[in-house]
Design a protein around this motif. Sequence first.
Motif, PDB file in Angstrom:
ATOM      1  N   GLY A 119      16.454   1.933   5.847  1.00 26.17           N
ATOM      2  CA  GLY A 119      15.970   2.553   4.610  1.00 26.17           C
ATOM      3  C   GLY A 119      14.462   2.715   4.666  1.00 26.17           C
ATOM      4  O   GLY A 119      13.872   2.811   5.747  1.00 26.17           O
ATOM      5  N   ARG A 120      13.836   2.688   3.471  1.00 27.46           N
ATOM      6  CA  ARG A 120      12.405   2.972   3.392  1.00 27.46           C
ATOM      7  C   ARG A 120      11.572   1.813   3.952  1.00 27.46           C
ATOM      8  O   ARG A 120      11.822   0.654   3.639  1.00 27.46           O
ATOM      9  CB  ARG A 120      12.047   3.207   1.925  1.00 27.46           C
ATOM     10  N   GLY A 121      10.559   2.107   4.768  1.00 24.64           N
ATOM     11  CA  GLY A 121       9.712   1.051   5.339  1.00 24.64           C
ATOM     12  C   GLY A 121       8.520   0.743   4.442  1.00 24.64           C
ATOM     13  O   GLY A 121       8.422   1.219   3.318  1.00 24.64           O
ATOM     14  N   GLN A 122       7.625  -0.083   4.987  1.00 21.88           N
ATOM     15  CA  GLN A 122       6.380  -0.408   4.271  1.00 21.88           C
ATOM     16  C   GLN A 122       5.231  -0.107   5.220  1.00 21.88           C
ATOM     17  O   GLN A 122       5.276  -0.473   6.393  1.00 21.88           O
ATOM     18  CB  GLN A 122       6.336  -1.904   3.913  1.00 21.88           C
ATOM     19  N   TYR A 123       4.162   0.557   4.692  1.00 20.84           N
ATOM     20  CA  TYR A 123       3.018   0.821   5.554  1.00 20.84           C
ATOM     21  C   TYR A 123       1.722   0.749   4.735  1.00 20.84           C
ATOM     22  O   TYR A 123       1.571   1.444   3.734  1.00 20.84           O
ATOM     23  CB  TYR A 123       3.148   2.208   6.201  1.00 20.84           C
ATOM     24  N   GLY A 124       0.816  -0.125   5.167  1.00 23.92           N
ATOM     25  CA  GLY A 124      -0.504  -0.205   4.549  1.00 23.92           C
ATOM     26  C   GLY A 124      -1.515  -0.558   5.637  1.00 23.92           C
ATOM     27  O   GLY A 124      -1.249  -1.405   6.488  1.00 23.92           O
ATOM     28  N   HIS A 125      -2.679   0.107   5.619  1.00 25.07           N
ATOM     29  CA  HIS A 125      -3.667  -0.152   6.680  1.00 25.07           C
ATOM     30  C   HIS A 125      -5.069  -0.019   6.071  1.00 25.07           C
ATOM     31  O   HIS A 125      -5.406   1.014   5.498  1.00 25.07           O
ATOM     32  CB  HIS A 125      -3.444   0.861   7.808  1.00 25.07           C
ATOM     33  N   ALA A 126      -5.853  -1.086   6.146  1.00 28.58           N
ATOM     34  CA  ALA A 126      -7.200  -1.062   5.551  1.00 28.58           C
ATOM     35  C   ALA A 126      -8.215  -1.669   6.503  1.00 28.58           C
ATOM     36  O   ALA A 126      -7.923  -2.625   7.226  1.00 28.58           O
ATOM     37  CB  ALA A 126      -7.197  -1.841   4.240  1.00 28.58           C
ATOM     38  N   LYS A 127      -9.443  -1.092   6.484  1.00 31.38           N
ATOM     39  CA  LYS A 127     -10.555  -1.674   7.251  1.00 31.38           C
ATOM     40  C   LYS A 127     -11.669  -2.018   6.266  1.00 31.38           C
ATOM     41  O   LYS A 127     -12.051  -1.170   5.447  1.00 31.38           O
ATOM     42  CB  LYS A 127     -11.081  -0.670   8.280  1.00 31.38           C
TER      43      LYS A 127
END
Length: 700
Positions: free
Chosen positions: A510-518
Amino acid sequence: MPRQYPLEKIRNIGIIAHIDAGKTTTSERILFYTGVSHKIGEVHTGDTVMDWMEQERERGITITSAATTAFWTPTYRNHDKKFEHRINLIDTPGHIDFTVEVKRSLRVLDGAVVVFDGVAGVEPQSETNWRYADDYKVPRICFINKLDRTGASFDKSYQSIVDRLTPNALPLQLPIGAEGDFRALINLLENKAYEFQGDHGENIVEIPIPDDMKEKVGTARHALVEKIAEQDDAVMSEYLDGKEISLETLKATLRKGVIANTIVPVMCGSAYKNKGVQFMLDAVIEYLPSPLDLPPVKGHDEKGNEIERKASDDEPFTALAFKIATDPFVGNLAFFRNYAGVIKRGSYIYNATKGVQERVGRIVRLHANDREEVEEIYAGEIAAIVGLKQTTTGDTLCDPEHPIVLEKISFPEPVIGLRIEPKTKADQEKMGTALHRLAEEDPTFRVAGDPDTGETIISGMGELHLEIIVDRMKREFNVDANVGRPQVAYKETILGEADGEGKYIKQSGGRGQYGHAKVRVRPLERGTGFVFLDEIKGGAIPKEFINPTEKGVKEAIEKGVVAGYPMVDVEVTLYDGSFHEVDSSEAAFKIAGSMAFQDAAKKAKPVILEPIMKVQVIIPDNYMGEVTGNVNAKRGRIESMDDRPGLKVVNAKIPLSEMFGYATDLRTMTQGRGSFTMEFDHYEPAPNNVAQQIIEGKKR
């Protein structure tokens, strides 16, 4: 009921001092001379009006500031008339653990009387309170008390005020006789001497100025008149022409100087021996401001535009709630200072800080812990409202049609904590309520749960502060609790700059999770707090994910990276990242923000900060060596050593963690003859070996 006392006849004043300088005794004399009480209460016999809490009477100290109303006509006027002036008086505590009471009282008062011990002169807490009065620009009068005691010296005490507090202090009086021979006062402006006769010093009799003092009086009067003349050009030119300036002109010009904070008059006496208090009251009326003498109070409306309100009954109602007290008989009392307008019983008011309407149930005017119910309160007065549900310390109360928010009161952070648990199941529910009510009253007292152990932690300004809280919980709310050992409120910070990255990717059916911060982190000046900057260019992270990222950073800051203590004085800049059209979510960016901050903070030389206390130890000469050796052993830095008759005074900065149980150690070292005071000074990085012990202790 129409206004009884015009605004210019009202004085809102506080009595502030170091512990044991004689504030409460002075307040009790004021109540006696102004006819509020018909018998003089004494601290040592436990029957004072102003110290009405059981804990205050048992310990002989003031814990809460008590408010009362008194009336006065200066002594040199004809006394057939009824009292002309209303004085709203607040007696504040001197002990540093209750510093919140002094700070919030000074925020709403127009003037202050600062009481000094004639033997000790300026003491550490006198300096702290003086700084608070400076912050709020409160005009003040000094009263050097206890001149009847052995070792008392008006000249030395006065010199300590000039050296350590203000060069603008000027004596208005000189004492005749010292220590046991102190018997009368000289009024320098009038150039006359007065003696206090009768059981309570109520008969004031003029006597000749002693011959051996005439020269000293002449010099002191000359300096006083010259300084007063400097306040006004017209008076100065008269003075330079050698004209005799009238007493009325001198008093009026002196009043101008006091209100502008360019002159601080110094009075003297002995409250306990009933000498000098009436003249000090005269000075309150003559030189301290009425609400009309001060600039209008400033605030801002809901759009942030500055607005001001003049002290007048015709302006919209504007007040500041400066203290919440839990009263066993009437429930919540919200003490407020009314700056403008009129408030009536049964009306609705607006709490502009919280954005809620409240109904005014009952209004009471206070006489320590007695109350007088009133229908309305006019501008410039201090009173309390019973039963406000949502108002807390520092909230602005105003007319619903004309909202205004006044500047809040800022309070110091707690430096010491205790674990606390209820003794029985029945105590458990009551404890939550009790702690909640006590925290509402006292902004320097905090309650928190330890996420790791589920225990309740209470924190405050010192051991005595928390001891009183636990004692009040038992007496006022019938809650029995077991208390752990005191713990220091450590904090963390970083010393260097660094970049960090957090990537949270989760793929499952199903739906994944994605977060990316610098992020980039850098240290800020001590006391700045936390600053978050958004420097995302070109939509690298969509707008709706910036807030969740900041939330994640904030959560990570609360937990720290070295030993789980909150991190302070850090700037975090979010400068880059990436997102996924489908899988990105607020939750994913919150986790990414937290990971990025931890990654950066670990590389930016993180350290543990410990609270450093300003300590003053007073000991007989012969224990000097042992006490200073002990201070050094506690990682203390001795800053200065002073002399008092037969005593040495050691001023030092010592880490709080080394000060637990110091009262017992000092008693042992000095055979019970030493005493000390301490107050929070600043945070600084803990040495490596100490930091290591803190980290290991936290792991255990």
